[in-house]
Enzyme design. Structure first.
Site, short mmCIF file in Angstrom:
data_model
loop_
_atom_site.label_atom_id
_atom_site.label_comp_id
_atom_site.label_asym_id
_atom_site.label_seq_id
_atom_site.Cartn_x
_atom_site.Cartn_y
_atom_site.Cartn_z
N ARG A 1 0.81 -1.22 0.00
CA ARG A 1 0.00 0.00 0.00
C ARG A 1 0.84 1.27 0.00
O ARG A 1 0.34 2.37 -0.22
CB ARG A 1 -0.96 -0.02 1.21
CG ARG A 1 -2.07 -1.05 1.07
CD ARG A 1 -2.79 -1.31 2.40
NE ARG A 1 -2.07 -2.27 3.25
CZ ARG A 1 -2.48 -2.66 4.44
NH1 ARG A 1 -3.60 -2.18 4.94
NH2 ARG A 1 -1.77 -3.52 5.15
N GLY B 1 1.99 -14.08 6.27
CA GLY B 1 1.21 -13.42 7.31
C GLY B 1 2.00 -13.20 8.59
O GLY B 1 3.11 -13.73 8.76
N GLU C 1 -9.89 -9.89 12.45
CA GLU C 1 -9.47 -8.95 11.41
C GLU C 1 -10.69 -8.31 10.77
O GLU C 1 -11.73 -8.98 10.60
CB GLU C 1 -8.63 -9.67 10.35
CG GLU C 1 -7.26 -10.06 10.84
CD GLU C 1 -6.50 -8.89 11.44
OE1 GLU C 1 -6.21 -7.93 10.70
OE2 GLU C 1 -6.22 -8.89 12.65
N ASN D 1 0.57 2.09 6.85
CA ASN D 1 0.34 1.20 5.71
C ASN D 1 0.41 1.93 4.38
O ASN D 1 0.59 1.31 3.35
CB ASN D 1 -1.02 0.52 5.85
CG ASN D 1 -1.04 -0.41 7.07
OD1 ASN D 1 -0.12 -1.20 7.27
ND2 ASN D 1 -2.04 -0.27 7.91
N ARG E 1 24.77 23.15 4.53
CA ARG E 1 24.78 21.80 3.94
C ARG E 1 25.81 20.91 4.67
O ARG E 1 26.54 21.39 5.54
CB ARG E 1 25.06 21.91 2.45
CG ARG E 1 23.89 22.54 1.68
CD ARG E 1 24.20 22.70 0.21
NE ARG E 1 24.69 21.47 -0.38
CZ ARG E 1 25.51 21.41 -1.43
NH1 ARG E 1 25.94 22.52 -2.00
NH2 ARG E 1 25.90 20.25 -1.91
N LYS F 1 28.81 24.85 2.54
CA LYS F 1 28.95 23.39 2.39
C LYS F 1 30.38 22.98 2.70
O LYS F 1 31.31 23.58 2.17
CB LYS F 1 28.58 22.95 0.97
CG LYS F 1 28.53 21.45 0.83
CD LYS F 1 29.16 20.88 -0.42
CE LYS F 1 30.59 21.21 -0.64
NZ LYS F 1 31.24 20.45 -1.72
N TYR G 1 28.23 31.88 -1.64
CA TYR G 1 28.42 30.42 -1.57
C TYR G 1 29.83 30.14 -1.06
O TYR G 1 30.81 30.57 -1.68
CB TYR G 1 28.24 29.77 -2.95
CG TYR G 1 28.65 28.32 -2.93
CD1 TYR G 1 27.97 27.41 -2.12
CD2 TYR G 1 29.74 27.85 -3.66
CE1 TYR G 1 28.36 26.08 -2.04
CE2 TYR G 1 30.13 26.52 -3.60
CZ TYR G 1 29.44 25.64 -2.78
OH TYR G 1 29.82 24.33 -2.70
N ALA H 1 29.32 40.63 0.37
CA ALA H 1 28.12 40.14 -0.33
C ALA H 1 28.49 39.58 -1.70
O ALA H 1 29.33 40.12 -2.40
CB ALA H 1 27.13 41.27 -0.49
N ASN I 1 34.56 26.13 -6.45
CA ASN I 1 35.23 24.95 -5.88
C ASN I 1 35.17 23.73 -6.79
O ASN I 1 35.70 22.69 -6.44
CB ASN I 1 34.60 24.60 -4.53
CG ASN I 1 33.13 24.25 -4.67
OD1 ASN I 1 32.45 24.76 -5.56
ND2 ASN I 1 32.64 23.38 -3.82
C1 UD1 Z 1 -2.08 -5.93 11.57
C2 UD1 Z 1 -2.97 -6.80 12.46
C3 UD1 Z 1 -4.20 -6.01 12.85
C4 UD1 Z 1 -3.80 -4.74 13.56
C5 UD1 Z 1 -2.82 -3.93 12.70
C6 UD1 Z 1 -2.25 -2.78 13.53
C7 UD1 Z 1 -2.65 -9.14 11.79
C8 UD1 Z 1 -3.20 -10.28 11.03
N1 UD1 Z 1 -3.36 -8.01 11.73
O1 UD1 Z 1 -2.76 -5.65 10.37
O2 UD1 Z 1 -5.01 -6.79 13.73
O3 UD1 Z 1 -4.97 -3.96 13.85
O4 UD1 Z 1 -1.71 -4.74 12.27
O5 UD1 Z 1 -1.43 -1.93 12.76
O6 UD1 Z 1 -1.60 -9.28 12.41
N2 UD1 Z 1 4.65 -8.64 8.29
C9 UD1 Z 1 5.64 -9.59 8.16
N3 UD1 Z 1 5.39 -10.70 7.44
C10 UD1 Z 1 4.20 -10.95 6.85
C11 UD1 Z 1 3.17 -9.99 6.99
C12 UD1 Z 1 3.43 -8.85 7.73
O7 UD1 Z 1 6.75 -9.40 8.69
O8 UD1 Z 1 4.05 -12.01 6.22
C13 UD1 Z 1 4.94 -7.43 9.08
C14 UD1 Z 1 4.81 -6.13 8.29
O9 UD1 Z 1 6.08 -5.72 7.82
C15 UD1 Z 1 4.30 -5.14 9.32
C16 UD1 Z 1 3.56 -6.00 10.32
O10 UD1 Z 1 3.96 -7.33 10.10
O11 UD1 Z 1 5.35 -4.48 9.99
C17 UD1 Z 1 2.04 -5.90 10.17
O12 UD1 Z 1 1.66 -6.31 8.85
P1 UD1 Z 1 0.54 -5.51 8.05
O13 UD1 Z 1 0.38 -6.18 6.73
O14 UD1 Z 1 0.81 -4.07 8.06
O15 UD1 Z 1 -0.74 -5.86 8.93
P2 UD1 Z 1 -2.06 -4.98 9.07
O16 UD1 Z 1 -2.93 -5.26 7.91
O17 UD1 Z 1 -1.70 -3.57 9.34
MG MG Z 2 0.07 -2.50 9.25
#
Ligand code: UD1
Ligand code: MG
Length: 449
Positions: A18, A79, A153, A225, A314, A332, A347, A361, A367
């Site tokens: 996203r 997940g 969820e 996200n 800088r 810089k 500069y 001024a 450089n």
């Molecule tokens: C998740 C939670 C949700 C909660 C929300 C809060 C789950 C299923 N859902 O949803 O309940 O309200 O966060 O922000 O946990 N990640 C991995 N590996 C994966 C998938 C995700 O490391 O396979 C990591 C992502 O990098 C991220 C975190 O887990 O840092 C959460 O994943 P994300 O996909 O953002 O979950 P949400 O849909 O936000």
């Molecule tokens: Mg998230």
């Protein structure tokens, strides 16, 4: 307080689809620091020194940056539950508490972490909930008294469950041995076809284990996200850094228009005018006045220095005490020594400006020849006339003077006046005739058109 046994798992492997970005989500920056580093800093502030970071395969080359923390690669992103399983396959937590945090939730504070760990003491799991204004896509905590029965969820929730305001922040702490067993038992029979970490709560309840929850502040549990979430989180982070700066003795005339970096360092009695941006690596010492509309990056500003308005410092700009850098000046990789002044339209790059020197001024250090950067050295007490071009590499000695418009191509010894030999001619009595001629040309053009 964490027990010495608390181990953290930081989930950072998500695709971050996203975000619509070529950069992994957790490497996007908040106040100049990647999201995942905010999370690790929060853990270490809470006294949790052992963490395993779960990374996606595209970050396999970046594991060294996480040292001394361990990293594991989640090859297939199945997940959040699967990600925790991959981490727990790499080490045996035994009876230690395992704290799971998401790297996309970077604003979590030490107090909240400690609060959650305290809740966990008489339970198998403690979940951190929060009540955002718009529960939207967050998971919902289904509670019964002081316990959580399940986390649902949004995509899988019934209308009744969706009407619950209490949401899952993603942060939970659980007994390590039990958590290992539960993540192995997870199923992916849900809308997304993923192994949800959140489902461990229902598994724990089925085992008759206690699952408690505590509620955290919305501001620290914003999950990132998409780019809009990132902007919201940036706003919250900025407010925190601004408040901390003001509490430490910095005057921000208009806090909302001053942008700080996670590592901006201020002394006391610094004044910062409006519309000023601090990039990474900036140190501002005591009693400094920064007039508005300035931009800093990897720069240091000494005691009682005065900068701006409209100055740009800088990388490598180093101002000693009492130095002055004024409007429309860019510095810089240059050392401006004590009390030296570069006040207007100049500069100064790859240079030293000696103690008490004055740069007129419009002065430019030339450089760069298109291939190499070269150095300009201006001695203490030197006076550089307006519109001087210093063609580097070149040296102007202590106390030397350059006339206005001088092109300095060779070194100027100390106590020497350098002027460019382009003699001025005065054509006396010709100005009126010139004006009449120009007027006639203009009139003949306007008749033609
Ligand atoms: C998740 C939670 C949700 C909660 C929300 C809060 C789950 C299923 N859902 O949803 O309940 O309200 O966060 O922000 O946990 N990640 C991995 N590996 C994966 C998938 C995700 O490391 O396979 C990591 C992502 O990098 C991220 C975190 O887990 O840092 C959460 O994943 P994300 O996909 O953002 O979950 P949400 O849909 O936000
Ligand atoms: Mg998230």
């Amino acid at each position: 307080m964490p027990t010495s046994q608390t181990i953290a798992i930081v989930l950072a492997a998500g695709m971050g689809t996203r975000m619509r970005s070529d950069t992994p989500k957790v490497m996007h920056r908040l106040a100049g620091l990647p999201l995942v580093d905010h999370v690790l800093a929060g853990l270490s502030a809470a006294g949790i020194t052992k963490a395993t970071v779960v990374l996606g395969p595209e970050m396999a080359d970046h594991t060294a940056r996480f040292a001394p923390h361990k990293t594991v690669i989640q090859k297939e992103r199945l997940g959040t539950g699967h990600a925790v399983k991959v981490a727990l396959d790499a080490f045996d937590p035994g009876e230690s508490d395992v704290l799971v945090v998401y790297a996309d939730t970077p604003l979590l504070t030490t107090e909240t972490i400690n609060d959650l760990l305290a809740q966990k003491r008489n339970a198998a799991i403690a979940v951190l909930g929060f009540t955002p204004e718009d529960p939207g896509a967050y998971g919902r905590l289904i509670t019964n008294g002081d316990q959580v029965e399940s986390i649902v969820e949004a995509a899988d929730a019934s209308p009744d469950e969706l009407s619950v305001d209490l949401c899952n922040s993603g942060v939970l702490v659980a007994n390590g041995r039990k958590l290992s067993a539960w993540v192995k038992a997870l199923k992916n029979d849900n809308t997304k076809g993923e192994y949800y970490l959140t489902h461990v709560v229902a598994l724990a309840r089925a085992d008759d284990d206690r699952c408690v929850y505590t509620e955290g502040e919305v501001d620290e549990l914003v999950g990132i996200n998409n780019r809009e979430d990132l902007a919201v989180a940036e706003g919250i982070a900025q407010d925190r850094y601004r408040s901390a700066a003001m509490a430490a003795g910095v005057t921000l005339t208009d806090p909302a228009s001053v942008f700080l970096c996670h590592d901006t360092t201020f002394g006391t009695d610094v004044e910062v005018g409006p519309f000023t941006v601090f990039g990474p690596g900036v140190t501002v010492r005591n009693h400094v006045t920064i007039k508005g509309f300035c931009h800093f990056e990897n720069a240091t500003v000494g005691d009682r220095a005065v900068v701006g308005p409209y100055a740009r410092l800088r990388p490598g700009a180093a101002l000693d005490d009492e130095a002055q850098v004024g409007n429309f000046v860019e510095i810089k990789n240059a050392h401006i020594e004590q009390g030296a002044k570069v006040n207007h339209l100049s500069y100064v790059g790859d240079a030293r400006v000696g103690k008490g020197a004055n740069i007129g001024a419009g002065t430019i250090t030339a450089n760069y020849d298109g291939y190499n950067k070269t150095h300009t050295d201006i001695g203490a007490g030197a006076s550089i006339g307006s519109n001087t071009v210093l063609v580097a590499p070149v040296k102007v000695g202590d106390g030397a003077i350059t006339g206005a418009g001088t092109i300095v191509r060779k070194d100027v010894p100390a106590n020497t006046i350098a002027v460019s030999e382009a003699a001025q001619k005065n054509r006396e009595g010709t100005a009126d005739a010139y004006r009449a001629q120009q007027k006639a040309v203009k009139e003949s053009k306007s008749k033609d058109s």
